[in-house]
Design an enzyme around this catalytic site. Structure first.
Site, PDB file in Angstrom:
ATOM      1  N   SER A  23       0.807  -1.374  -0.067  1.00  0.00           N
ATOM      2  CA  SER A  23      -0.067  -0.269  -0.091  1.00  0.00           C
ATOM      3  C   SER A  23       0.785   1.242   0.132  1.00  0.00           C
ATOM      4  O   SER A  23       0.618   2.239  -0.728  1.00  0.00           O
ATOM      5  CB  SER A  23      -0.920  -0.232   1.302  1.00  0.00           C
ATOM      6  OG  SER A  23      -1.992  -0.960   0.929  1.00  0.00           O
ATOM      7  N   LYS A  72     -10.338  -5.221   9.761  1.00  0.00           N
ATOM      8  CA  LYS A  72     -11.500  -4.849   9.050  1.00  0.00           C
ATOM      9  C   LYS A  72     -12.791  -4.854   9.706  1.00  0.00           C
ATOM     10  O   LYS A  72     -13.643  -3.851   9.425  1.00  0.00           O
ATOM     11  CB  LYS A  72     -11.348  -5.634   7.847  1.00  0.00           C
ATOM     12  CG  LYS A  72     -10.017  -5.446   6.778  1.00  0.00           C
ATOM     13  CD  LYS A  72     -10.331  -6.186   5.457  1.00  0.00           C
ATOM     14  CE  LYS A  72      -9.113  -5.933   4.606  1.00  0.00           C
ATOM     15  NZ  LYS A  72      -9.347  -6.558   3.226  1.00  0.00           N
ATOM     16  N   ASP A 109     -12.604  -2.881  -1.425  1.00  0.00           N
ATOM     17  CA  ASP A 109     -12.067  -4.143  -1.810  1.00  0.00           C
ATOM     18  C   ASP A 109     -13.238  -4.813  -3.170  1.00  0.00           C
ATOM     19  O   ASP A 109     -12.894  -5.237  -3.865  1.00  0.00           O
ATOM     20  CB  ASP A 109     -12.034  -5.162  -0.803  1.00  0.00           C
ATOM     21  CG  ASP A 109     -10.869  -5.092   0.109  1.00  0.00           C
ATOM     22  OD1 ASP A 109      -9.674  -4.616  -0.702  1.00  0.00           O
ATOM     23  OD2 ASP A 109     -10.869  -5.562   0.912  1.00  0.00           O
ATOM     24  N   ALA A 137     -13.455 -14.217   0.355  1.00  0.00           N
ATOM     25  CA  ALA A 137     -14.630 -15.088  -0.409  1.00  0.00           C
ATOM     26  C   ALA A 137     -15.850 -14.358  -0.212  1.00  0.00           C
ATOM     27  O   ALA A 137     -16.865 -14.119  -1.248  1.00  0.00           O
ATOM     28  CB  ALA A 137     -14.869 -16.307   0.214  1.00  0.00           C
TER      29      ALA A 137
END
Length: 279
Positions: A23, A72, A109, A137
């Site tokens: 990043s 997250k 994302d 996923a």
């Protein structure tokens, strides 16, 4: 209104472990290309326990944060609001600080996945397969909710994981069927295969790539190519890499944090490729 190049602002990526993160390379390349000479982007080794104290100490010069695992979900109680996209998967990978001091949580994302696929000509698919059932996923399912018109088959290792994927499917309004990992070779026949598993997990599937594979989206970028991606390319199939995803989600982060759009996609991609080649 976009910030002036003379405005000193800060941003950073947080997570644990964090030393491997690309990043900083991507965001600094964006700042250079945009002429944001007084902007800086760092990285901090932060776990869930340290996160609240870290955020509370940030001053008005901070524009935003990128968040990787395991933060997250931990960051959600610490923001003032989250976007619908972030709420859909209970995951925030971006925090933007507004001028009035509010903390806005977002998830780049998911639209990053969609953008990476679109760049490779994938606008819509009739069905898809997912290898794995972790946090990535669920983001993949959320992306497929935007482009897949039919069934998604998730190949998993346990009934508990299978139940989780079916629940995510219901929540995201995606038609999800689960199958045992032992049958994962069947996934490779799908029009779109999204591999979300850790390094090495799909290596054994490489010998089962069909003669005319469609599209593989492998979220890994190091080591690259994976055995599956290499075999897929050798047979003429289209491959979307983890670096594609990383760059596209970082582009969206830069745009949200700086207020400048479009972010310099190619400059960021080139910086990421150069950094990976040097490792």
């Amino acid at each position: 209104m976009p910030p002036r190049a003379t405005d000193a602002r800060r941003a950073a990526v947080l997570g644990s472990p964090i030393a491997h993160s690309l990043s900083p390379v991507l965001h600094r390349a964006a700042y250079d290309a945009l002429g944001l000479t007084d902007w800086s982007y760092g990285r901090f080794e932060i776990d869930e326990a340290a996160l609240p104290g870290f955020i509370d100490k940030l001053g008005p010069e901070w524009a935003g944060l990128s968040l990787t695992m395991p933060l997250k979900r931990a960051v959600i109680p610490l923001v003032d609001e989250i976007s619908e996209t972030a709420a859909s998967v209970d995951a925030v990978n971006t925090v933007v600080f507004t001028e009035d001091g509010r903390r806005i949580g977002d998830n780049t994302d998911i639209p990053g996945m969609v953008a990476a696929l679109r760049e490779h000509g994938i606008e819509e698919v009739g069905s898809a397969a997912i290898l794995g059932a972790g946090a990535t996923a669920s983001s993949a399912l959320a992306a497929l909710a935007r482009i897949c018109t039919g069934e998604v088959v998730a190949y998993v290792r346990s009934e508990a994981r299978a139940a989780e994927m079916r629940q995510w499917g219901e929540r995201l309004d995606v038609d999800v069927r689960t199958a045992d990992w032992a049958d994962a070779q069947q996934a490779l026949k799908a029009p779109l295969v999204i591999a979300t598993t850790p390094a090495g997990t799909t290596d054994a599937l490489a010998t089962a790539v069909p003669e005319r594979p469609a599209t593989l989206f492998d979220v890994l970028y190091e080591p690259w190519p994976t055995e599956l991606a290499a075999r897929w390319s050798m047979f003429g199939g289209a491959v979307v890499s983890g670096l594609d995803l990383l760059v596209h989600q970082a582009v969206l982060q830069v745009e949200r944090m700086t207020g400048i759009s479009p972010a310099p996609l190619e400059a960021m991609r080139h910086a990421g490729e150069k950094a990976l080649a040097a490792r």
